[in-house]
Design a protein around this motif. Sequence first.
Motif, PDB file in Angstrom:
ATOM      1  N   ALA A 615      14.124 -21.047 -26.441  1.00 44.77           N
ATOM      2  CA  ALA A 615      13.874 -21.791 -27.674  1.00 44.77           C
ATOM      3  C   ALA A 615      12.524 -21.371 -28.213  1.00 44.77           C
ATOM      4  N   GLU A 616      12.487 -21.120 -29.505  1.00 42.64           N
ATOM      5  CA  GLU A 616      11.222 -20.735 -30.136  1.00 42.64           C
ATOM      6  C   GLU A 616      10.801 -21.839 -31.089  1.00 42.64           C
ATOM      7  N   VAL A 617       9.569 -22.303 -30.918  1.00 46.17           N
ATOM      8  CA  VAL A 617       9.087 -23.378 -31.787  1.00 46.17           C
ATOM      9  C   VAL A 617       7.825 -22.939 -32.502  1.00 46.17           C
ATOM     10  N   GLU A 618       7.583 -23.603 -33.615  1.00 47.48           N
ATOM     11  CA  GLU A 618       6.345 -23.399 -34.355  1.00 47.48           C
ATOM     12  C   GLU A 618       5.703 -24.764 -34.510  1.00 47.48           C
ATOM     13  N   GLY A 712      31.367 -25.770 -22.382  1.00 51.07           N
ATOM     14  CA  GLY A 712      31.323 -26.989 -23.181  1.00 51.07           C
ATOM     15  C   GLY A 712      30.063 -27.769 -22.947  1.00 51.07           C
ATOM     16  N   GLU A 713      30.040 -28.440 -21.791  1.00 48.11           N
ATOM     17  CA  GLU A 713      28.911 -29.317 -21.529  1.00 48.11           C
ATOM     18  C   GLU A 713      27.682 -28.566 -21.059  1.00 48.11           C
ATOM     19  N   GLY A 714      27.914 -27.504 -20.264  1.00 47.90           N
ATOM     20  CA  GLY A 714      26.789 -26.776 -19.697  1.00 47.90           C
ATOM     21  C   GLY A 714      25.787 -26.386 -20.765  1.00 47.90           C
ATOM     22  N   LEU A 715      26.324 -26.127 -21.951  1.00 49.54           N
ATOM     23  CA  LEU A 715      25.470 -25.669 -23.038  1.00 49.54           C
ATOM     24  C   LEU A 715      24.493 -26.732 -23.524  1.00 49.54           C
ATOM     25  N   THR A 716      24.742 -27.996 -23.189  1.00 45.60           N
ATOM     26  CA  THR A 716      23.777 -29.034 -23.584  1.00 45.60           C
ATOM     27  C   THR A 716      22.638 -29.150 -22.569  1.00 45.60           C
ATOM     28  N   ASN A 717      22.730 -28.436 -21.466  1.00 41.60           N
ATOM     29  CA  ASN A 717      21.716 -28.614 -20.421  1.00 41.60           C
ATOM     30  C   ASN A 717      20.329 -28.049 -20.748  1.00 41.60           C
ATOM     31  N   PRO A 718      20.249 -26.853 -21.303  1.00 39.00           N
ATOM     32  CA  PRO A 718      18.931 -26.203 -21.316  1.00 39.00           C
ATOM     33  C   PRO A 718      17.977 -26.609 -22.435  1.00 39.00           C
ATOM     34  N   THR A 719      18.487 -27.083 -23.565  1.00 41.30           N
ATOM     35  CA  THR A 719      17.656 -27.074 -24.775  1.00 41.30           C
ATOM     36  C   THR A 719      16.391 -27.923 -24.673  1.00 41.30           C
ATOM     37  N   ALA A 720      16.519 -29.153 -24.150  1.00 45.49           N
ATOM     38  CA  ALA A 720      15.320 -30.006 -24.076  1.00 45.49           C
ATOM     39  C   ALA A 720      14.242 -29.342 -23.217  1.00 45.49           C
ATOM     40  N   GLY A 721      14.663 -28.769 -22.093  1.00 42.00           N
ATOM     41  CA  GLY A 721      13.702 -28.096 -21.216  1.00 42.00           C
ATOM     42  C   GLY A 721      13.088 -26.874 -21.875  1.00 42.00           C
ATOM     43  N   ALA A 722      13.921 -26.120 -22.583  1.00 40.62           N
ATOM     44  CA  ALA A 722      13.407 -24.921 -23.250  1.00 40.62           C
ATOM     45  C   ALA A 722      12.416 -25.308 -24.344  1.00 40.62           C
ATOM     46  N   ILE A 723      12.702 -26.397 -25.037  1.00 39.73           N
ATOM     47  CA  ILE A 723      11.773 -26.855 -26.084  1.00 39.73           C
ATOM     48  C   ILE A 723      10.446 -27.259 -25.446  1.00 39.73           C
ATOM     49  N   GLY A 724      10.535 -28.021 -24.356  1.00 42.00           N
ATOM     50  CA  GLY A 724       9.313 -28.447 -23.673  1.00 42.00           C
ATOM     51  C   GLY A 724       8.468 -27.253 -23.252  1.00 42.00           C
ATOM     52  N   ASN A 725       9.112 -26.260 -22.711  1.00 34.08           N
ATOM     53  CA  ASN A 725       8.383 -25.068 -22.276  1.00 34.08           C
ATOM     54  C   ASN A 725       7.830 -24.278 -23.459  1.00 34.08           C
ATOM     55  N   ALA A 726       8.580 -24.296 -24.554  1.00 34.83           N
ATOM     56  CA  ALA A 726       8.119 -23.577 -25.749  1.00 34.83           C
ATOM     57  C   ALA A 726       6.882 -24.245 -26.341  1.00 34.83           C
ATOM     58  N   ILE A 727       6.903 -25.568 -26.362  1.00 32.60           N
ATOM     59  CA  ILE A 727       5.732 -26.301 -26.885  1.00 32.60           C
ATOM     60  C   ILE A 727       4.509 -25.935 -26.044  1.00 32.60           C
ATOM     61  N   VAL A 733       0.326 -27.843 -24.377  1.00 37.78           N
ATOM     62  CA  VAL A 733       0.472 -29.205 -23.855  1.00 37.78           C
ATOM     63  C   VAL A 733       1.863 -29.394 -23.265  1.00 37.78           C
ATOM     64  N   ARG A 734       1.896 -30.201 -22.229  1.00 36.30           N
ATOM     65  CA  ARG A 734       3.143 -30.427 -21.499  1.00 36.30           C
ATOM     66  C   ARG A 734       3.574 -31.873 -21.738  1.00 36.30           C
ATOM     67  N   ILE A 735       4.766 -32.048 -22.265  1.00 38.74           N
ATOM     68  CA  ILE A 735       5.273 -33.409 -22.492  1.00 38.74           C
ATOM     69  C   ILE A 735       6.231 -33.751 -21.352  1.00 38.74           C
ATOM     70  N   HIS A 736       5.975 -34.881 -20.729  1.00 36.44           N
ATOM     71  CA  HIS A 736       6.744 -35.264 -19.543  1.00 36.44           C
ATOM     72  C   HIS A 736       7.857 -36.259 -19.839  1.00 36.44           C
ATOM     73  N   ASP A 737       7.900 -36.732 -21.056  1.00 33.57           N
ATOM     74  CA  ASP A 737       8.983 -37.679 -21.336  1.00 33.57           C
ATOM     75  C   ASP A 737       9.706 -37.327 -22.628  1.00 33.57           C
ATOM     76  N   LEU A 738      10.997 -37.493 -22.578  1.00 33.76           N
ATOM     77  CA  LEU A 738      11.848 -37.186 -23.730  1.00 33.76           C
ATOM     78  C   LEU A 738      11.957 -38.416 -24.614  1.00 33.76           C
ATOM     79  N   PRO A 739      12.252 -38.199 -25.890  1.00 39.74           N
ATOM     80  CA  PRO A 739      12.240 -36.915 -26.580  1.00 39.74           C
ATOM     81  C   PRO A 739      10.819 -36.453 -26.873  1.00 39.74           C
ATOM     82  N   ILE A 740      10.682 -35.149 -27.088  1.00 33.43           N
ATOM     83  CA  ILE A 740       9.366 -34.581 -27.352  1.00 33.43           C
ATOM     84  C   ILE A 740       9.093 -34.752 -28.847  1.00 33.43           C
TER      85      ILE A 740
END
Lengths: 759, 291, 159
Positions: A615-618, A712-727, A733-740
């Motif tokens: 995930a790429e964030v700005e 199907g479902e597996g595809l919902t697994n990575p995004t939140a983590g990838a966003i956190g790592n991208a941020i 900064v590291r956010i430890h609680d969702l949502p970011i």
Amino acid sequence: MSKYNVIGTRVHRVDGPDKVTGKAKYTFDMVLPNMLYGKILRSPHPHAKILSIDTSQAEKLIGVKGIVTGKDTLGKKQGIWRRFPELCDEEMICRSKVRYIGDPVAAVAAVDEDTAAEALDLIEVEYELLPAVFDPLDAIKEDAPQVHEGVELNINVTRHIEWGDVDEAFKQCDLVREDHFRCSSQAHVCMETHDAIASFDHSGKLTVWTSTQAAYYMQVLLADMLGLREGDVRVIKPPTGGGFGSKFELDSAQFCASLLSMKLCQPVKIVFTREEEFTASKRRTPMIYYTKLGAKKDGTLLAKEVRVITEGGAYTSMGATALYLTGFFSSFPYKYPNYRYDGYRAYTNTAPTSAMRGFGAPQAVFVGESQIDMMAEELGIDPVEIRRRNGMTPNYEVPGQANIQSCGLHQCLDKIEEHIKQRGKLPPNRGIGIAAYGFMSGGIFNWFDTPYAFSAAVVRINIDGKVDLFTGACDIGQGSDTTLSMICAEELGVRLDDIRIHAADTGICPPDLGAWGSRETLMNGNAVKMAAADAKRQLLEFAGAKMGANIVYDLDIKDRWVHLVDRPQKGLSYFDVVKEAIRGKDGEAIMGRGHYTPHRKGMISPAYSFGVQAAEVEVDPETGRYKLVNVTTAHESGTVINPVGIEGQLEGAIMMAGGYGFCEDQPMDNGKILNPSIGDYKLIRSLDMPETKILEIDTYEPEGPFGAKEAGEGLTNPTAGAIGNAIYKAVGVRIHDLPITPEKVFRALRAKEQARSSK
Amino acid sequence: MIRDFEYLSPKTLEEALAFLSQYQDECKIIAGGQSLLILMRQGLIAPEYLVDIKGITELNYVQAEAKAGLRIGALTPHRAIEKSPLMKNSFSVLAEMEHRLASIQTRNWGTIGGNLCHADPAGDPTSVLMALNATVTTASVKGKRTMAVEDFCKDYFETALQHDELLVEIQVPPAPPHTGAAYTKFNIIETDMAMVAVAVSITLGTSKDVCQDARIVLGACASTQLRAKKAEEVLRGKKITAGLLKEAGQVASQEADPISDVTASEEYRRELVKVLVPRVGQKALDRARQA
Amino acid sequence: MKKELKLTVNGQPYELYVKPGTLLVEVLRNELDLTGTKRGCESASCGACTVSLNGMAVKSCTILALQADGGDILTIEGLAKGTELHPLQKAFLDHGALQCGFCTSGMLMSAAGLFHEKPTPTLDEIKEAIDGNICRCTGYNSIIRALSAVARGEYKEQR
Ligand SMILES: Cc1cc2nc3c(=O)[nH]c(=O)nc-3n(C[C@H](O)[C@H](O)[C@H](O)COP(=O)(O)OP(=O)(O)OC[C@H]3O[C@@H](n4cnc5c(N)ncnc54)[C@H](O)[C@@H]3O)c2cc1C
């Protein structure tokens, strides 16, 4: 050229024409003659005793035809884990106590919805308020209010998974990290809310049309809760407007409509309001994670220990499974030699939490992938590299838990690494974060303990060569009708438009456990393939005799051409063979049967998909606001049966899982969900959607039909983590609680600044 | 569930005013209904009479005159303003604002008058109109009143309208020379309601150097859109620098009186004001220099 | 007290009597049995009920039926011409721009509004046109691809 004619091709959905023309009739659209409309009265209190219910005023209202309360039920408690009575804890209409804001207490049937709604206001319920508990950490304290009598410390279920010697292994580690995370709730937000039309007739038979992910489960659960024989309950799933995990438990629309219809012998329709959908249709399980990870200097992960407390809400629902799966998938997709998980699910006086797309795994992946990046940074190892070093490989056994056959994780890592390189040097405040994941292709667990096969299919070839495919699989939008039709056409050697699918009607289709756990492609796909093969063999027996083949295996059918495998030009028209064969069978249509149950395939699933997402964030460092710029995924799901379907699953998952990472949340005040509308619950819309890219990975799953597994479902697994790592990559900064949320990013940036200036 | 009511659909302003005068607080006005119908469906508003003014075509117009400036009929749909060729120069900020107001469906049917009368402190048009020093005219059988937009907005969902009054027109005066205006709404979903919004208009002196006048408006920061007058004072009469804009942001954030809700905390809203005022101010300044 | 309502829906004129509180979507779905138009929320925020009124995309759940009196309405049922699908419908099928299908009618009608306004919209205009429509399945990008293909002229207008 592909060796396949149908699978792997870009086709129109089989239900597409009806859906683009507005013809498709959802339960929501159906009207039966003499039909009544029902509404459900729900508890406004998070925890209270019902002292009395007075329906007399409501009954007097003109147009009201019937009212039911807990007294009209059999007094049974329902649950999907029928083998564990203590986990069957939910009354479909509460008799003596309500446990969350939204618990049903009565239902009304009237000539129209407005009258039914008016009647609800006239029902008087006297409650005695009880102290309530909302936070799972409060719920497990000694003096906490008890949500269910006799359940100590409100602990509903515990789960333990362990292999290796974790304590010893931590001693061997060069670096051990302990971290703490919180994963939030999420609403499914199916576009079609839960709804049902129940019609009970004077002969004692009940028919229910409902928006469901599991017609067969509904048949069985309804029969059980209503005291009917299963065979007297027919559940039909019309086109269904989404499910995402919220529609495979018995719900109050189905139950109350049925109960009212049984009382009145008239069809009754109940449709959840959007507010009910948000507050009373279950939700993703919030989780509190404590996790300890140990590594050697070179990045080898030696041990992991995970402790999780989940917010159960008022009932078990499917929460016990989420609790197990989050523990299991916390070890994914890595080869931890030593692993320990302890999970606790606490009852609280909040809306029950249950299954939602990913079923505990998105939480595990957010936490695990955040922590692994933190570990990699501390060790000075590249995030891709640490995953490569520890990632699962084909034919790996998760000790005592699961056997993995195909696994393309390393190909995925390679592709993602390439992708990151291609993006080049990023401008300031931009970052790419990655997350690796795996998921099951259908659960092996059989909640129901049913002797039926997990999936089954029947293929009937008619005189004109048209094929009727009967399956219990539930297409809720994910496209199983199309994928299964494709599998049937391929195996039989005909074209997609030769197939007509009849699905998810318990009156005519074989039982199937339904659309959950990403199971339909693999499990039902296998059943369909077997049924098609069975029918094909019957055709080939006739053709073989005519063509002088030694044995049917010398023959095959492709694109309606029955031919010798070695000399494809020598053959007969499929249509001619069908006619001959039917004539030869005294006029009986050709029937093929197939079934699938994963026996001796480990404890979780017969097959696993893998993937890595970037995930790429700005980030706007002054406000914390960030944009999802690009999400690129390398997902391997074995042979791709339906490429259009996979794209849709992938992009759709990014909207949903991106929302989980970015903006979706269900804040509460004393058990009351504060944003129960689509206006207030933030959903990613078209302008917010990132660019998405799919990197193709080639794998083959021996257990799957034509080598296919889940997407199907597996595809919902990575995004939140990838966003956190991208941020983190973007602004440190590291956010430890969702949502970011931007506000959290802003606060973290502020704290970082303060820490720096105070140094 | 929408309760029964008597439906009245005047085709002229005169007819409409007669109904209002007759039914007073027993009636409610509906224009595009984009805000009203949601409340009626929740049963929060249940009038005896509903006066549907959407069909009064004489109140649907956008006109520009050199002296009087822009005149917008209360029933002009958002989309018509967004697309109007008259939204140029200092008025272009109105079109920019409309462009990010709700969805096209809502903009097609909802009206600017309805938006102002709904008086949501997060509503977009009010902030921009206040920054542009706009006025509104209301009418009743007794006559017309004209007042500043600021005076029109009284409180959360409350305006200066009397029961028998209708909002009929919005006037935006022509901008003085060397004026630039800008608007930003901050939210996390692009077209959502504002979490915080800031509109700034800056007028420079003839040398294009010194700030002659400044108007800073904060949205979603109080019970109505709010003029940050002390912040304006910071800029007025001075040469605007980045430092000065920052100071104005600080001051504005103290003037703001936001609440905490599910979308943002009070504190975060204040912090956003600090960041957004300088940003929007800079944009307004750049435009003023080019004007 | 019911009031008279005249509407043209998909080219067919209707004369009806409705309670003043009746929403346009209720007339379409309940009176005319045009159930292709959906309802997904109570807050005018999901777009599933989008229809075209006098050429404009509007949310039929937030318009009183009487406000559409005399109007010309196009619903999803009127998009195809006989057996021939509308270019937008074809593009949706080709690009897999639908899954559960519950938002699809509204999406298509928003798109129809867009193309009515501008036959060759830009990418941004496409995204804006469907921003008022929630889709929980597709992630929008397939819809955007479908509409972009129509904008590029890949789907010839029928007739
Ligand atoms: C999903 C959604 C998103 C939205 N997003 C935004 C957004 O981002 N920004 C924003 O600013 N707004 C937003 N809105 C609000 C909405 O667009 C406007 O407030 C709406 O257009 C109001 O205009 P209307 O004509 O529909 O008014 P109505 O709903 O008909 O009326 C609103 C109120 O004003 C009164 N009224 C209307 N016209 C007059 C008049 N001429 N004289 C006296 N009283 C009158 C009515 O009695 C009622 O109390 C959103 C709305 C929705 C449904």
